[in-house]
Scaffold this active site. Structure first.
Site, PDB file in Angstrom:
ATOM      1  N   ARG A 195     -50.084  -7.248  -2.598  1.00  0.00           N
ATOM      2  CA  ARG A 195     -50.324  -6.839  -3.707  1.00  0.00           C
ATOM      3  C   ARG A 195     -49.350  -7.207  -4.874  1.00  0.00           C
ATOM      4  O   ARG A 195     -48.369  -6.703  -4.856  1.00  0.00           O
ATOM      5  CB  ARG A 195     -50.794  -5.335  -3.900  1.00  0.00           C
ATOM      6  CG  ARG A 195     -51.352  -4.771  -5.111  1.00  0.00           C
ATOM      7  CD  ARG A 195     -51.731  -3.244  -4.776  1.00  0.00           C
ATOM      8  NE  ARG A 195     -52.274  -2.700  -5.832  1.00  0.00           N
ATOM      9  CZ  ARG A 195     -51.946  -2.197  -6.960  1.00  0.00           C
ATOM     10  NH1 ARG A 195     -50.427  -2.131  -7.013  1.00  0.00           N
ATOM     11  NH2 ARG A 195     -52.471  -1.750  -8.074  1.00  0.00           N
TER      12      ARG A 195
ATOM     13  N   LYS B 280     -41.680  -2.870  -8.864  1.00  0.00           N
ATOM     14  CA  LYS B 280     -41.496  -1.250  -8.557  1.00  0.00           C
ATOM     15  C   LYS B 280     -40.138  -0.923  -9.028  1.00  0.00           C
ATOM     16  O   LYS B 280     -39.190  -1.666  -8.720  1.00  0.00           O
ATOM     17  CB  LYS B 280     -42.097  -0.922  -7.359  1.00  0.00           C
ATOM     18  CG  LYS B 280     -43.427  -0.779  -7.168  1.00  0.00           C
ATOM     19  CD  LYS B 280     -44.310  -0.027  -5.990  1.00  0.00           C
ATOM     20  CE  LYS B 280     -45.594  -0.052  -6.080  1.00  0.00           C
ATOM     21  NZ  LYS B 280     -46.137   0.707  -4.928  1.00  0.00           N
TER      22      LYS B 280
END
Length: 280
Positions: free
Chosen positions: A261, A227
């Protein structure tokens, strides 16, 4: 906290002695995913990638048919189902729980009927009909915090106290699930890194994973892989964020996160093996 997380056909250990944190592998079947750019958009490539994750030791496969990256356009119900259903049918007997990343109640219903084991909802089951779509099943549920909507969430995220506001949000959504009869053993929580949050907000949450999990008494799912926060901290483009992503996963599990995740399953599992051996 309960010892097991109920995910449809599977009972996953999350609080038992020597249990390894669970690794959720990301399978994006979108043409505009922020991290893999549609690399696994076709059924053939998606199945090949899923098979590789299984070989690498993945615990849960998280399938997403609509991108939720900042500024991403919405996808119609029919298009999301057209992308998603063939993958579910192809993988439902693969021996691993299938998680479906969706906020649409009709997609939830169809996915559960087809064999999905977990619904991972960035909208925390706030859409009309979402609670009704999941309440009668035994699938796991992930309640993620998001401020705003994907199209605009990163324009001006603001909080008076991000820790307090995220935990209060979780409390409200978990209470809503419990009111319709969802058992706590089916519920997990996710801080939603990058979903309506600045780097400073993300870091406050990352540093308080353990405290938030203890406060909520529910298993924490953390998704920071590749991210923007990793890019901001390392200065690296998306394709070079592996080391930073693995480090973020280790920071999370060191504080007690139960599920991470990730895009890079094999590397994360290796890092967790070494980390656990060092603590033995």
């Amino acid at each position: 906290m309960q010892q097991y997380f109920q995910c449809g056909r599977y009972r996953l250990a999350v609080n038992t002695p020597n249990a390894r944190p669970l690794v959720m592998g990301i399978l994006n079947i979108t043409p505009d995913s922020f991290s893999d750019g549609g690399q696994f958009y076709s059924l053939e490539f998606a199945l090949s990638h899923a098979e590789q994750m299984i070989a690498d030791g993945v615990d849960i496969i998280d399938i997403g048919a609509e991108s939720s990256r900042p500024g991403s356009p919405t996808v119609s119900l029919s298009e999301e189902l057209d992308r998603l259903m063939p993958i579910i049918y192809a993988l439902r007997d693969c021996g691993k729980p299938l998680s479906i990343d969706t906020y649409k109640p009709m997609v939830m219903r169809e996915a559960i009927a087809a064999g999905a084991d977990l619904i991972n909802d960035i909208n925390a089951f706030r859409a009309d009909g979402a609670l009704e779509a999941v309440k009668e099943s035994d699938c796991g549920l992930c309640v993620m915090h998001m401020q705003g909507q994907p199209q605009t969430m990163q324009e001006r995220p603001a909080y008076d106290d991000v820790f307090a506001e995220v935990t209060r949000f979780w409390g409200e959504r978990v209470a809503a699930l419990e009111r319709v009869g969802v058992e706590r053993s089916r519920i997990s929580i996710d801080p939603g890194f990058g979903f309506g949050k600045t780097l400073a907000h993300n870091l406050v949450l990352l540093r308080n994973i353990g405290k938030m999990q203890q406060l909520m008494d529910l298993p924490m799912l953390v998704g920071a892989s590749r991210k923007t926060m990793i890019g901001n901290l390392t200065g690296k483009p998306i394709e070079r964020r592996l080391a930073g992503s693995v480090a973020a996963a280790l920071v999370a599990v060191a504080q007690g996160a139960k599920i991470v995740r990730v895009h890079d399953v094999a590397e994360t599992i290796d890092a967790l093996a070494v980390w656990q051996a060092g603590l033995a």
